[in-house]
Design a protein around this motif. Structure first.
Motif, PDB file in Angstrom:
ATOM      1  N   GLY A   1       0.821  -1.271   0.165  1.00 52.89           N
ATOM      2  CA  GLY A   1       0.014   0.202   0.039  1.00 52.89           C
ATOM      3  C   GLY A   1       0.770   1.023   0.083  1.00 52.89           C
ATOM      4  O   GLY A   1       1.948   1.062   0.541  1.00 52.89           O
ATOM      5  N   PHE A   2       0.426   2.363  -0.412  1.00 49.55           N
ATOM      6  CA  PHE A   2       0.911   3.791  -0.451  1.00 49.55           C
ATOM      7  C   PHE A   2       0.871   4.388   0.927  1.00 49.55           C
ATOM      8  O   PHE A   2      -0.094   4.290   1.549  1.00 49.55           O
ATOM      9  N   ARG A   3       1.982   4.999   1.319  1.00 45.63           N
ATOM     10  CA  ARG A   3       1.978   5.462   2.565  1.00 45.63           C
ATOM     11  C   ARG A   3       2.955   6.902   2.332  1.00 45.63           C
ATOM     12  O   ARG A   3       4.078   6.669   1.930  1.00 45.63           O
ATOM     13  N   SER A   4       2.236   7.995   2.948  1.00 42.00           N
ATOM     14  CA  SER A   4       2.953   9.205   2.611  1.00 42.00           C
ATOM     15  C   SER A   4       4.058   9.621   3.795  1.00 42.00           C
ATOM     16  O   SER A   4       3.817   9.347   4.579  1.00 42.00           O
ATOM     17  N   SER A   5       5.260   9.857   3.138  1.00 42.81           N
ATOM     18  CA  SER A   5       6.234  10.239   3.857  1.00 42.81           C
ATOM     19  C   SER A   5       6.099  11.481   4.752  1.00 42.81           C
ATOM     20  O   SER A   5       6.579  11.757   5.794  1.00 42.81           O
ATOM     21  N   MET A   6       5.122  12.217   4.193  1.00 40.55           N
ATOM     22  CA  MET A   6       4.805  13.737   4.875  1.00 40.55           C
ATOM     23  C   MET A   6       4.229  13.292   6.195  1.00 40.55           C
ATOM     24  O   MET A   6       4.319  14.010   7.300  1.00 40.55           O
ATOM     25  N   ALA A   7       3.325  12.155   6.388  1.00 43.98           N
ATOM     26  CA  ALA A   7       2.529  11.904   7.584  1.00 43.98           C
ATOM     27  C   ALA A   7       3.379  11.309   8.731  1.00 43.98           C
ATOM     28  O   ALA A   7       3.192  11.337   9.727  1.00 43.98           O
ATOM     29  N   SER A   8       4.368  10.419   8.130  1.00 38.66           N
ATOM     30  CA  SER A   8       5.228   9.506   9.220  1.00 38.66           C
ATOM     31  C   SER A   8       6.449  10.523   9.754  1.00 38.66           C
ATOM     32  O   SER A   8       6.816  11.222   8.942  1.00 38.66           O
ATOM     33  N   SER A   9       6.659  10.297  11.108  1.00 36.64           N
ATOM     34  CA  SER A   9       7.775  11.014  11.663  1.00 36.64           C
ATOM     35  C   SER A   9       8.960  10.405  11.240  1.00 36.64           C
ATOM     36  O   SER A   9       9.342   9.317  11.354  1.00 36.64           O
ATOM     37  N   LEU A  10      10.129  11.509  10.802  1.00 36.60           N
ATOM     38  CA  LEU A  10      11.081  10.975  10.312  1.00 36.60           C
ATOM     39  C   LEU A  10      12.203  11.102  11.546  1.00 36.60           C
ATOM     40  O   LEU A  10      13.203  10.459  11.468  1.00 36.60           O
ATOM     41  N   ALA A  11      12.023  12.110  12.521  1.00 35.30           N
ATOM     42  CA  ALA A  11      12.969  12.371  13.591  1.00 35.30           C
ATOM     43  C   ALA A  11      11.966  12.744  14.725  1.00 35.30           C
ATOM     44  O   ALA A  11      11.158  13.024  14.449  1.00 35.30           O
ATOM     45  N   GLU A  12      12.884  12.629  15.861  1.00 33.38           N
ATOM     46  CA  GLU A  12      12.341  13.127  17.164  1.00 33.38           C
ATOM     47  C   GLU A  12      13.263  14.299  17.854  1.00 33.38           C
ATOM     48  O   GLU A  12      14.677  13.835  17.957  1.00 33.38           O
ATOM     49  N   LEU A  13      12.937  15.494  17.835  1.00 26.84           N
ATOM     50  CA  LEU A  13      13.619  16.556  18.550  1.00 26.84           C
ATOM     51  C   LEU A  13      13.340  16.564  20.206  1.00 26.84           C
ATOM     52  O   LEU A  13      12.167  16.496  20.764  1.00 26.84           O
ATOM     53  N   GLN A  14      14.379  16.174  20.998  1.00 27.08           N
ATOM     54  CA  GLN A  14      14.363  16.318  22.470  1.00 27.08           C
ATOM     55  C   GLN A  14      15.348  17.489  23.045  1.00 27.08           C
ATOM     56  O   GLN A  14      16.518  17.317  22.671  1.00 27.08           O
ATOM     57  N   ILE A  15      14.560  18.062  23.765  1.00 28.71           N
ATOM     58  CA  ILE A  15      15.283  19.338  24.478  1.00 28.71           C
ATOM     59  C   ILE A  15      15.017  19.377  25.938  1.00 28.71           C
ATOM     60  O   ILE A  15      14.030  19.204  26.571  1.00 28.71           O
ATOM     61  N   ARG A  16      16.328  19.436  26.702  1.00 27.32           N
ATOM     62  CA  ARG A  16      16.027  19.639  28.142  1.00 27.32           C
ATOM     63  C   ARG A  16      17.204  20.446  28.961  1.00 27.32           C
ATOM     64  O   ARG A  16      18.318  20.667  28.398  1.00 27.32           O
ATOM     65  N   ALA A  17      16.707  21.149  29.944  1.00 24.55           N
ATOM     66  CA  ALA A  17      17.398  21.774  30.961  1.00 24.55           C
ATOM     67  C   ALA A  17      16.857  21.690  32.285  1.00 24.55           C
ATOM     68  O   ALA A  17      15.839  22.339  32.536  1.00 24.55           O
ATOM     69  N   GLY A  18      17.603  21.307  33.113  1.00 24.97           N
ATOM     70  CA  GLY A  18      16.765  21.107  34.492  1.00 24.97           C
ATOM     71  C   GLY A  18      15.543  20.411  34.436  1.00 24.97           C
ATOM     72  O   GLY A  18      15.356  19.245  33.988  1.00 24.97           O
ATOM     73  N   SER A  19      14.569  21.022  35.125  1.00 26.20           N
ATOM     74  CA  SER A  19      13.343  20.483  35.041  1.00 26.20           C
ATOM     75  C   SER A  19      12.466  20.722  33.687  1.00 26.20           C
ATOM     76  O   SER A  19      11.306  20.040  33.280  1.00 26.20           O
ATOM     77  N   THR A  20      13.114  21.736  33.022  1.00 23.52           N
ATOM     78  CA  THR A  20      12.469  21.970  31.483  1.00 23.52           C
ATOM     79  C   THR A  20      12.530  20.763  30.538  1.00 23.52           C
ATOM     80  O   THR A  20      13.772  20.218  30.467  1.00 23.52           O
ATOM     81  N   ALA A  21      11.698  20.347  30.034  1.00 19.51           N
ATOM     82  CA  ALA A  21      11.706  19.102  28.922  1.00 19.51           C
ATOM     83  C   ALA A  21      10.715  19.423  27.678  1.00 19.51           C
ATOM     84  O   ALA A  21       9.753  19.804  28.138  1.00 19.51           O
ATOM     85  N   ALA A  22      11.144  19.133  26.588  1.00 11.34           N
ATOM     86  CA  ALA A  22      10.156  19.330  25.407  1.00 11.34           C
ATOM     87  C   ALA A  22      10.657  18.291  24.258  1.00 11.34           C
ATOM     88  O   ALA A  22      11.654  18.158  24.136  1.00 11.34           O
ATOM     89  N   ARG A  23       9.579  17.940  23.715  1.00  9.58           N
ATOM     90  CA  ARG A  23       9.866  17.052  22.357  1.00  9.58           C
ATOM     91  C   ARG A  23       9.013  17.073  21.318  1.00  9.58           C
ATOM     92  O   ARG A  23       7.824  17.768  21.745  1.00  9.58           O
ATOM     93  N   ALA A  24       9.456  16.757  20.360  1.00  2.83           N
ATOM     94  CA  ALA A  24       8.363  16.903  19.158  1.00  2.83           C
ATOM     95  C   ALA A  24       8.646  15.967  18.055  1.00  2.83           C
ATOM     96  O   ALA A  24      10.041  15.749  17.820  1.00  2.83           O
ATOM     97  N   ASP A  25       7.753  15.309  17.245  1.00  3.36           N
ATOM     98  CA  ASP A  25       7.983  14.381  16.230  1.00  3.36           C
ATOM     99  C   ASP A  25       8.193  15.366  15.092  1.00  3.36           C
ATOM    100  O   ASP A  25       7.326  16.283  15.070  1.00  3.36           O
ATOM    101  N   LEU A  26       9.076  15.099  14.333  1.00  3.44           N
ATOM    102  CA  LEU A  26       9.501  16.009  13.095  1.00  3.44           C
ATOM    103  C   LEU A  26       9.060  15.388  11.969  1.00  3.44           C
ATOM    104  O   LEU A  26       9.568  13.920  11.715  1.00  3.44           O
ATOM    105  N   THR A  27       8.554  15.854  11.084  1.00  2.03           N
ATOM    106  CA  THR A  27       8.260  15.262   9.707  1.00  2.03           C
ATOM    107  C   THR A  27       8.708  16.113   8.488  1.00  2.03           C
ATOM    108  O   THR A  27       9.352  17.094   9.267  1.00  2.03           O
ATOM    109  N   GLU A  28       8.772  16.175   7.610  1.00  2.00           N
ATOM    110  CA  GLU A  28       9.500  16.860   6.316  1.00  2.00           C
ATOM    111  C   GLU A  28       8.550  18.333   6.630  1.00  2.00           C
ATOM    112  O   GLU A  28       7.483  18.519   6.752  1.00  2.00           O
ATOM    113  N   GLY A  29       9.483  19.383   6.594  1.00  2.00           N
ATOM    114  CA  GLY A  29       8.940  20.690   6.873  1.00  2.00           C
ATOM    115  C   GLY A  29       9.936  21.487   7.677  1.00  2.00           C
ATOM    116  O   GLY A  29      11.011  21.287   8.047  1.00  2.00           O
TER     117      GLY A  29
END
Length: 170
Positions: A1-29
């Motif tokens: 079947g066809f699967r769009s690469s735009m919809a699937s996560s290519l990478a994950e961004l992880q950021i932290r400092a002390g108690s601050t934490a952020a993450r995001a799934d990255l697709t093309e863009g």
């Protein structure tokens, strides 16, 4: 079947400092990382609620090229700057390629982009070391132009060299 690469996560961004934490799934863009990045046409905001991070701190661009995920970064004119560990400051003009698992400092926060694919990265050296000049700079060498220094910085970012290797080149 066809699967769009735009919809699937290519990478994950992880950021932290002390108690601050952020993450995001990255697709093309395009992504804007910041304390209050908002979102605009064609850009997705990634919020990092830390005082050292500017409202609009840095841009990430995620693309597929020749079957590989390529992640590039550019500072958005942040107050505390953006840098790649072992490479140096990220410019506000032009893009710097971020190596797989490369660590990025946004103000006082450390981030990493984890690629989802098995064979991540941009350069395959086949186990050989990249060829680099070994001569140390002499006292009589003339200063190089900003263009060459920026080109060297980008080259070092692509090769993932340390700042000590950069000092040998410059």
């Amino acid at each position: 079947g066809f699967r769009s690469s735009m919809a699937s996560s290519l990478a994950e961004l992880q950021i932290r400092a002390g108690s601050t934490a952020a993450r995001a799934d990255l697709t093309e863009g395009m992504y804007l990382i910041g304390r209050r990045p908002g979102a605009s046409a064609g850009t997705t905001g990634v919020s990092v609620p830390h005082a050292s991070v500017s409202r609009a701190h840095a841009y990430l661009k995620v693309e597929r090229s020749e079957g590989r995920t390529v992640v590039q970064i550019r500072d958005a004119g942040s107050k505390n700057g953006t840098s790649i560990v072992g490479v140096g400051a990220v410019p506000t003009e032009g893009w710097v390629v971020l190596e797989a698992e490369g660590k990025v400092i946004f103000g006082e926060c450390e981030g990493v982009v984890v690629l989802r694919e098995a064979h991540a990265g941009l350069l395959e050296t086949g186990g050989e070391e990249p060829l680099l000049p070994e001569a140390a700079p002499s006292a009589t060498s003339k200063p190089r132009t900003r263009t060459i220094l920026l080109g060297t910085t980008v080259l070092l970012a692509v090769l993932g060299l340390s700042t000590s290797a950069a000092e040998l080149l410059l």
